[in-house]
Design a protein around this motif. Structure first.
Motif, mmCIF file in Angstrom:
data_model
loop_
_atom_site.group_PDB
_atom_site.id
_atom_site.type_symbol
_atom_site.label_atom_id
_atom_site.label_comp_id
_atom_site.label_asym_id
_atom_site.label_seq_id
_atom_site.Cartn_x
_atom_site.Cartn_y
_atom_site.Cartn_z
ATOM 1 N N ARG A 1 0.808 -1.217 0.000
ATOM 2 C CA ARG A 1 0.000 0.000 0.000
ATOM 3 C C ARG A 1 0.841 1.268 0.000
ATOM 4 N N TYR A 2 1.897 1.307 0.789
ATOM 5 C CA TYR A 2 2.683 2.531 0.895
ATOM 6 C C TYR A 2 3.360 2.883 -0.432
ATOM 7 N N GLN A 3 3.521 1.902 -1.323
ATOM 8 C CA GLN A 3 4.099 2.179 -2.638
ATOM 9 C C GLN A 3 3.023 2.540 -3.670
ATOM 10 N N MET A 4 1.863 1.885 -3.592
ATOM 11 C CA MET A 4 0.870 2.005 -4.658
ATOM 12 C C MET A 4 -0.161 3.097 -4.408
ATOM 13 N N TRP A 5 -0.615 3.231 -3.169
ATOM 14 C CA TRP A 5 -1.696 4.157 -2.873
ATOM 15 C C TRP A 5 -1.342 5.617 -3.180
ATOM 16 N N PRO A 6 -0.117 6.101 -2.869
ATOM 17 C CA PRO A 6 0.193 7.501 -3.190
ATOM 18 C C PRO A 6 0.027 7.838 -4.667
ATOM 19 N N GLU A 7 0.243 6.871 -5.561
ATOM 20 C CA GLU A 7 0.102 7.144 -6.989
ATOM 21 C C GLU A 7 -1.366 7.376 -7.356
ATOM 22 N N TYR A 8 -2.270 6.686 -6.661
ATOM 23 C CA TYR A 8 -3.699 6.926 -6.880
ATOM 24 C C TYR A 8 -4.119 8.262 -6.277
ATOM 25 N N GLN A 9 -3.537 8.611 -5.143
ATOM 26 C CA GLN A 9 -3.852 9.901 -4.528
ATOM 27 C C GLN A 9 -3.517 11.057 -5.464
ATOM 28 N N ALA B 1 5.085 0.469 -7.423
ATOM 29 C CA ALA B 1 4.839 1.907 -7.493
ATOM 30 C C ALA B 1 4.697 2.364 -8.937
ATOM 31 N N GLU B 2 5.587 1.901 -9.804
ATOM 32 C CA GLU B 2 5.513 2.310 -11.207
ATOM 33 C C GLU B 2 4.253 1.769 -11.879
ATOM 34 N N SER B 3 3.891 0.548 -11.537
ATOM 35 C CA SER B 3 2.679 -0.031 -12.104
ATOM 36 C C SER B 3 1.448 0.755 -11.657
ATOM 37 N N ALA B 4 1.400 1.126 -10.375
ATOM 38 C CA ALA B 4 0.267 1.909 -9.870
ATOM 39 C C ALA B 4 0.222 3.288 -10.518
ATOM 40 N N ARG B 5 1.386 3.906 -10.714
ATOM 41 C CA ARG B 5 1.418 5.217 -11.387
ATOM 42 C C ARG B 5 0.851 5.107 -12.793
ATOM 43 N N ALA B 6 1.315 4.117 -13.546
ATOM 44 C CA ALA B 6 0.848 3.949 -14.921
ATOM 45 C C ALA B 6 -0.645 3.636 -14.951
ATOM 46 N N ASN B 7 -1.095 2.801 -14.030
ATOM 47 C CA ASN B 7 -2.511 2.445 -13.976
ATOM 48 C C ASN B 7 -3.370 3.662 -13.665
ATOM 49 N N ALA B 8 -2.936 4.481 -12.707
ATOM 50 C CA ALA B 8 -3.695 5.681 -12.352
ATOM 51 C C ALA B 8 -3.744 6.662 -13.521
ATOM 52 N N GLU B 9 -2.629 6.808 -14.236
ATOM 53 C CA GLU B 9 -2.611 7.707 -15.393
ATOM 54 C C GLU B 9 -3.516 7.178 -16.499
ATOM 55 N N TYR B 10 -3.519 5.865 -16.684
ATOM 56 C CA TYR B 10 -4.394 5.271 -17.700
ATOM 57 C C TYR B 10 -5.856 5.506 -17.352
ATOM 58 N N LEU B 11 -6.236 5.248 -16.100
ATOM 59 C CA LEU B 11 -7.630 5.439 -15.704
ATOM 60 C C LEU B 11 -8.036 6.908 -15.816
ATOM 61 N N ASP B 12 -7.140 7.806 -15.438
ATOM 62 C CA ASP B 12 -7.444 9.229 -15.560
ATOM 63 C C ASP B 12 -7.702 9.602 -17.019
ATOM 64 N N GLU B 13 -6.882 9.073 -17.918
ATOM 65 C CA GLU B 13 -7.051 9.326 -19.349
ATOM 66 C C GLU B 13 -8.376 8.786 -19.854
#
Length: 498
Positions: free
Chosen positions: A189-197, A255-267
């Motif tokens: 969580r500490y790696q993935m959740w901040p990218e969604y935030q 962390a990188e996977s969560a960042r990419a996923n969040a950017e994809y969903l935002d798009e």
């Protein structure tokens, strides 16, 4: 701020109502005009619902005592009405289910997650200063958990047939997978959740996707080549900055996977007018396909036959499964579900003696109450390391903070690291590879032949291949052929195979 006792009482309302409503399912609906008895039950249901809303408003205003009294009265009305519905002809249990769903959505976002969870191996709430873990342990976590583009996430999840069916699967056949995914996620969580935030996306959605895609296994790879905890295809990963450096595929980096996923969903949310169902369908089935299906109307429902009937079965199952897992993340207690308390605080150890991740798993055992051992967690937190390769003294290994003391006590000296190394370095007998077995030879029956009439285009080789148990030389000798010359219409003798 609600008192703990009142908060627990209010959380129990949907769960209690759910059990009563399940009993109400046994009765059938009626197409005739409701009888006075049925109308009276419906009136009690409406009054109980209004009382529930009043109790929530009173609680928000800080009037805890009045809110508790209103809640008790409403709950008794709901119990009475639900109990009489099955025995009353013409009473429609769906009315009670609808009320339950609405009250659950009304409650959403008002009470902290995590305050009724059980610690792994311990009933005491340890692991954070506030006694809470998970979403409840972060500032403003509740707002972040439940909001999507300024709307309550639960208002965007339609409690339709597919989602209900997926809820049942998560609570039954997939229950073990859901629990494993939750535990794995708490350590990531500490790696993935901040990218969604950063993208202002709800944590429940991240958990739903993670649970369905990989179950929180960082090194998961699908048959189609999707990889990592959020299962990116290679080309899509490249588009969002997931590439290979020094031999490491960053799709496996949480962390990188969560960042990419969040950017994809935002798009995709922008492309589909914040339609969450279409966005998830695009993530699973391809955004190009979904845009073609949605056409000029991105607000169209995923369940519109023009779209739904064109989807693959995988995508039809995927979207409600993600939404159902997200819903359970928000409302576990309302479905008789109890997630374990997990202290996922970040920590690390510096190796005092060479060790692989597998050796550390053996010497750590079930420390901190992890009955299944720590192999998965250690792999997830150190995705760049081969778990079988010993790392030298001085290398820093990422571990949950709760393992820092057990490492010092168990893995730096004494019998456990010696045992772990002995098991890890065990020598297996080397067995030379066996040659592949030769295909069984088909032989001809000596003296038994049959006739074959040569067709246009035949050669002696093609005829021999059709027969399958002879050779060009054998057929040529049987028929006295010179230079293997044959012509259409010619009758040849060929062996009869066994």
């Amino acid at each position: 701020m609600l008192s703990p006792a009142f908060s627990r009482s209010l959380r129990l309302v949907p769960a209690t109502g759910a059990m009563m409503l399940l009993a109400a399912c046994a009765s059938g609906g009626s197409a005739t005009k409701p009888s006075p008895q049925v109308n009276q039950l419906y009136a009690q249901l409406d009054q109980a619902s209004k009382g529930y809303e009043t109790s929530v408003a009173q609680a928000r205003a800080g009037n805890t005592q009045a809110s508790q009294q209103t809640l008790d009265t409403s709950l008794n009305q709901l119990k009475t009405a639900a109990a009489h519905c099955p025995a009353t002809p013409g009473c429609d249990p769906q009315r009670f289910f609808s009320a339950f769903d609405r009250l659950l959505r009304l409650k959403d976002g008002n009470f902290a997650l995590g305050d009724d969870l059980v610690s792994m191996g311990d009933e005491s709430p340890e692991g954070s200063e506030s006694g809470k873990t998970g979403a409840a342990s972060l500032p403003e976590a509740q707002r972040s958990v439940t909001l999507l583009r300024g709307q309550q996430l639960s208002q965007l999840i339609a409690m339709n047939g597919p989602v209900k069916a997926a809820l049942e699967m998560w609570l039954t056949q997939w229950r073990g997978n859901l629990m494993d995914a939750y535990i794995n996620y708490q350590f990531l969580r500490y790696q993935m959740w901040p990218e969604y935030q950063k993208q202002d996306l709800p944590e429940a959605l991240l958990f739903g996707i993670l649970a369905k895609e990989s179950g929180g296994k960082v090194h998961a790879v699908s048959r189609s080549g999707a990889a990592g905890p959020l299962q990116f295809m290679y080309a899509t990963g490249l588009r969002f900055g997931l590439n290979t450096e020094d031999g490491f595929d960053s799709r496996f980096d949480p962390a990188e996977s969560a960042r990419a996923n969040a950017e994809y969903l935002d798009e995709q949310l922008k492309a589909f007018n914040n339609n969450l169902e279409l966005t998830l369908a695009a993530y699973n089935g391809g955004e190009g396909r979904m845009r073609r299906l949605a056409g000029d109307d991105p607000s169209v429902s995923l369940y519109d036959p023009r779209i739904y009937n064109q989807l693959s079965q995988e995508t039809r199952d995927y979207v409600p499964a993600v939404l159902a897992a997200a819903w359970l993340f928000l409302h576990p207690e309302s479905y008789n579900l109890r997630f374990p308390r997990v202290d996922g605080a970040q920590g690390s150890v510096v190796l005092k003696r060479p060790a692989s991740l597998t050796e550390l798993t053996v010497c750590l055992g079930s420390a901190a109450g992890m009955s299944d051992g720590w192999f998965r967690t250690l792999r997830n937190l150190n995705p760049r390391l081969d778990p079988q390769v010993a790392q030298p003294t001085g290398v820093r290994i990422m571990v949950p903070k709760v393992l820092e003391k057990p490492y010092e006590a168990r893995c730096t000296d004494g019998p456990w690291p010696i045992l772990a190394n002995d098991l890890h370095t065990a020598v297996l007998p080397v067995v030379p590879p066996s040659p592949p077995p030769a295909p069984p030879a088909r032989t001809s029956n000596s003296g038994k032949t049959r006739s074959y009439v040569v067709r246009r285009g035949d050669t002696l080789t093609s005829i021999v291949n059709k027969v399958g148990c002879t050779s060009v030389q054998e057929v040529a000798e049987m028929n006295g052929l010179s230079h293997q010359h044959i012509k259409p219409g010619q009758s040849l003798k060929v062996p009869t195979c066994r």
